[in-house]
Enzyme design. Sequence first.
Site, PDB file in Angstrom:
ATOM      1  N   GLU A   7       0.825  -1.215   0.000  1.00  0.00           N
ATOM      2  CA  GLU A   7       0.000   0.000   0.000  1.00  0.00           C
ATOM      3  C   GLU A   7       0.853   1.256   0.000  1.00  0.00           C
ATOM      4  O   GLU A   7       0.462   2.275  -0.547  1.00  0.00           O
ATOM      5  CB  GLU A   7      -0.935   0.015   1.212  1.00  0.00           C
ATOM      6  N   LYS A   8       2.040   1.164   0.611  1.00  0.00           N
ATOM      7  CA  LYS A   8       2.896   2.334   0.701  1.00  0.00           C
ATOM      8  C   LYS A   8       4.355   1.891   0.728  1.00  0.00           C
ATOM      9  O   LYS A   8       4.649   0.705   0.996  1.00  0.00           O
ATOM     10  CB  LYS A   8       2.548   3.166   1.932  1.00  0.00           C
ATOM     11  N   ASP A 103      -3.100  -2.496   3.121  1.00  0.00           N
ATOM     12  CA  ASP A 103      -3.391  -2.543   4.553  1.00  0.00           C
ATOM     13  C   ASP A 103      -4.586  -3.454   4.800  1.00  0.00           C
ATOM     14  O   ASP A 103      -5.496  -3.545   3.968  1.00  0.00           O
ATOM     15  CB  ASP A 103      -3.688  -1.136   5.081  1.00  0.00           C
ATOM     16  N   TYR A 328      -0.269  -2.651  13.453  1.00  0.00           N
ATOM     17  CA  TYR A 328      -1.075  -1.797  12.572  1.00  0.00           C
ATOM     18  C   TYR A 328      -2.003  -0.886  13.372  1.00  0.00           C
ATOM     19  O   TYR A 328      -2.852  -1.359  14.130  1.00  0.00           O
ATOM     20  CB  TYR A 328      -1.885  -2.678  11.633  1.00  0.00           C
ATOM     21  N   ARG A 330      -4.370   1.521  12.460  1.00  0.00           N
ATOM     22  CA  ARG A 330      -5.702   1.963  12.019  1.00  0.00           C
ATOM     23  C   ARG A 330      -6.741   0.860  12.221  1.00  0.00           C
ATOM     24  O   ARG A 330      -7.613   0.638  11.395  1.00  0.00           O
ATOM     25  CB  ARG A 330      -5.656   2.399  10.557  1.00  0.00           C
TER      26      ARG A 330
END
Length: 649
Positions: A7-8, A103, A328, A330
Amino acid sequence: MKLYIAEKPSLARAIAEVMPKPQQKAEGMITLPNGDCISWCIGHLLEQAEPDHYDEQYKKWRLEHLPIAPDVWQLKPKKGTSKQLSILKKLIKKADQIVHAGDPDREGQLLVDEVINHAGISQTKRQQVQRCLINDLNPSAVKQALADLRSNQDFVSLSTSALARSRADWLYGMNMTRAYTIQGQQAGYQGVLSVGRVQTPLLGLVVRRDLDIENFVSKPFYEVLAHLQTHSNETFTAKWLPSDACLPYQDEQGRVLVKGLAEKVVEKIHQQPAKVISNKQEKKRQAAPLPFSLSSLQIEAAKRFAMSASQVLASCQKLYEEYKLITYPRSDCRHLPAEQLKQASAIGQVLLQNLPQQQAHIEQANWQQKSRCWNDKKVTAHHAIIPTLKTYAADKLGASERKLYELIALQYLAQFFPDFEYQNQTIMLDIKGGQFCAKTKATLALGWKQLLSKPKQQAEVNLPVVKVGEILTCDHGELVEKNTQPPEHFTDATLLAAMTGISRYVIDADLRKILKDTDGLGTEATRASIIELLFKRGFLQRSGKQITATLVGKALILSLPEASTRPDMTAHWEYQLEKICQKEASYQHFMSQLLSQLNQLIEQAKHMPSSALSQLKDITPKKKPFRQYKRKTSTAKKPSRTKLKSSNQ
């Protein structure tokens, strides 16, 4: 060639760290010795196309164009991401096998899926995509996740739910924002009046709270205390419990509003016998609170450290991506998989190094204890936020990161401490036919509270030992006059709590019943940004810890249909989106309902009274007009005869 899509960049680096060396770095990718490749998104590389992309006439904001809804949905590259998108499309077409490493949440699923779909590969190739769920960026956790790949087809419903939300937000926000901005301009206000399915109900909560406070009229109410004496001259007090006969003289909260009634009770019980009706002593236990989700962490940090939701999220992202000290962040989950319990003792050893000031507490932990937080049935794609096996030097972290890391660590450590034990004692008495109650709560064992609670400022008071049927003496009665208090203004903590526990503010009784505690306005990942967005748009303002609505924010809410300003609609959306995740509802049904509702709302906007926004005529907008209907802002639609089509749905 196998292609891993993160994702990043930080996640891509974490994957590369556990892969064979030597590796070759190039623009937008990392190539492994066997030819496999790791690449990445930079958040969303694609976004919904703007209305004028569908038709040039939509460049001008006109009421007669509304509602606008695409027949075929189109995405376009986000500004500044075209190069990385181009790299990914080439790699996706070239790859024999694709591993989706977004994610582990709804948005992360869609973010990578839409890039894969945009590349235009065959249906067969898309069905062979694998899914990697990474909650922890430390090497051991990444290795484990890579060894436990699943079919990406298992997560189609998650992606569909995110897609439905994305399109619904665009439709609702874009159309409603245009409608009310145009009406505002006609009333003399030159700013943008943005409307969104999450931001507007949130603003509505604040406006209604402000109005409740403005319109509040304090009223006196009365309590009666009986001052009691035992045969051994021990004293204590008991509070009068009004009978049903007093209901006409009480408010909806049971408070006595007539002073004369309370005065009569005081007079009646003076120097009268008091018979003990019951004396209950109950030993109780309270388990440790569950480890943090993002929202619960933000709420606690706001209370303890006066940190805003966005500050907490930013610091947690650093702890996760840069320092790799937490899992993680979030996450909307407060439970842990049973398998994770095997790492508990090792995490304890890491905490001894990272939090030497907590050594005494860490050494008390029982690492074999299994609390209620370990529950596989309540863990979905991600689990609660906990410390990782990574050590660090305290001087490397900023003050906010240190505070949050310790808070997360202590919440995890509490899972290995005994329950908090206390004893409740309740004495019920009869004095001249009236009932009186005395209550105390005495601590028996602090347990986990020694970690998380501040020491009490006052010593606990114990009630005397009395027997049922014993006759005591009421030395005298005391009239206590109090005044009703207005509700308190929202703060960061209470506004976040309102967003996560939105069912408390839902009017529809049936909807309130079906909403779970975890349902709310926005998601764990977006709540902080939604609050800050309302400040940036000039709808909210801060005064110390208090959050209040500005005149513009208040005027907007009062001009909108009530349905748009209440959480019922968005709570229902979230409920339906979750049902799509669980394969219990369809995308088509959700969107058709939305479009029907939107038609009605736009018609109401077109026929609103010209005076509704007239008070904004002389107000200078905080910022120049700008587009407000990007992702997580909005909603809109064409007449009900228009059919929604999707190029990738």
